[in-house]
Design an enzyme around this catalytic site. Sequence first.
Site, mmCIF file in Angstrom:
data_model
loop_
_atom_site.group_PDB
_atom_site.id
_atom_site.type_symbol
_atom_site.label_atom_id
_atom_site.label_comp_id
_atom_site.label_asym_id
_atom_site.label_seq_id
_atom_site.Cartn_x
_atom_site.Cartn_y
_atom_site.Cartn_z
ATOM 1 C CG ASP A 55 43.279 42.611 37.683
ATOM 2 O OD1 ASP A 55 44.602 42.438 37.726
ATOM 3 O OD2 ASP A 55 42.836 41.773 36.758
ATOM 4 C CG HIS A 201 39.556 41.895 41.422
ATOM 5 N ND1 HIS A 201 39.307 40.607 41.420
ATOM 6 C CD2 HIS A 201 39.475 42.309 40.108
ATOM 7 C CE1 HIS A 201 39.190 40.184 40.060
ATOM 8 N NE2 HIS A 201 39.396 41.238 39.348
#
Length: 240
Positions: A55, A201
Amino acid sequence: MRALSSLPGLALSSVVIACVAHAAPTVAFLPGPRRRLLPTLAGIGDPGHVALTFDDGPSTRSTPLFLDLLRERGVRATFFLLGDQVARTPDIARAIVAEGHEVAVHGWNHRCLLRKGPYRTQAELRAARDVIEDTTGVRPLRFRAPYGVFSTSSLLAARSLGLTPVLWSAWGFDWTERATGMSVRRRVLKDLDGGGTILLHDSDIAAAPQAWRSTLDALPHVLDECARRGFEVGPLRDHS
């Protein structure tokens, strides 16, 4: 007069009901109930496969390092991209697709969708989808809300835009200052089963500065453990 005096209470009740309806999908954030009751939303798929997702990118500082590592390991993943970041760093977004990875929508920016009304939500998701497609030549098919918090408006907008909502079943808790390569690795593997979806991430856009370094350190160990358990690792598009 009695009927008139009840109007403020009725109006307040209507506001409360509307707010509850708007925020109702947030219950899906809880991982335990999500895995049991909403397996598709939790990213549960083929038990011999693990979906690897990232993400908050793309980032010029960090995303290329993840692409290098994944190329060396022969692994592809799904990158949930922010529209405003794609607009700022189009070359990185194109590189993600050129490396064979899947791209998906993470919103226009990393702000909670509960603070946005239906019109703005629809407009921003459409803009994010379109900038990803216009930049990479690939139309994204999946959507993950910032912070994993969907609103009713966002789910309706996603449906109208052809985007399938998906969250995760295991995460690295890799956005904090205290995260380390070891902590990220342990957190992911604690909850990981075959058929699961990993959330990591590839940037610090919505995380502590340089937090992605812990993720990058943990990733080879996570991939090694998946291989040891006999799981194939890949993007969500190969997860069904």
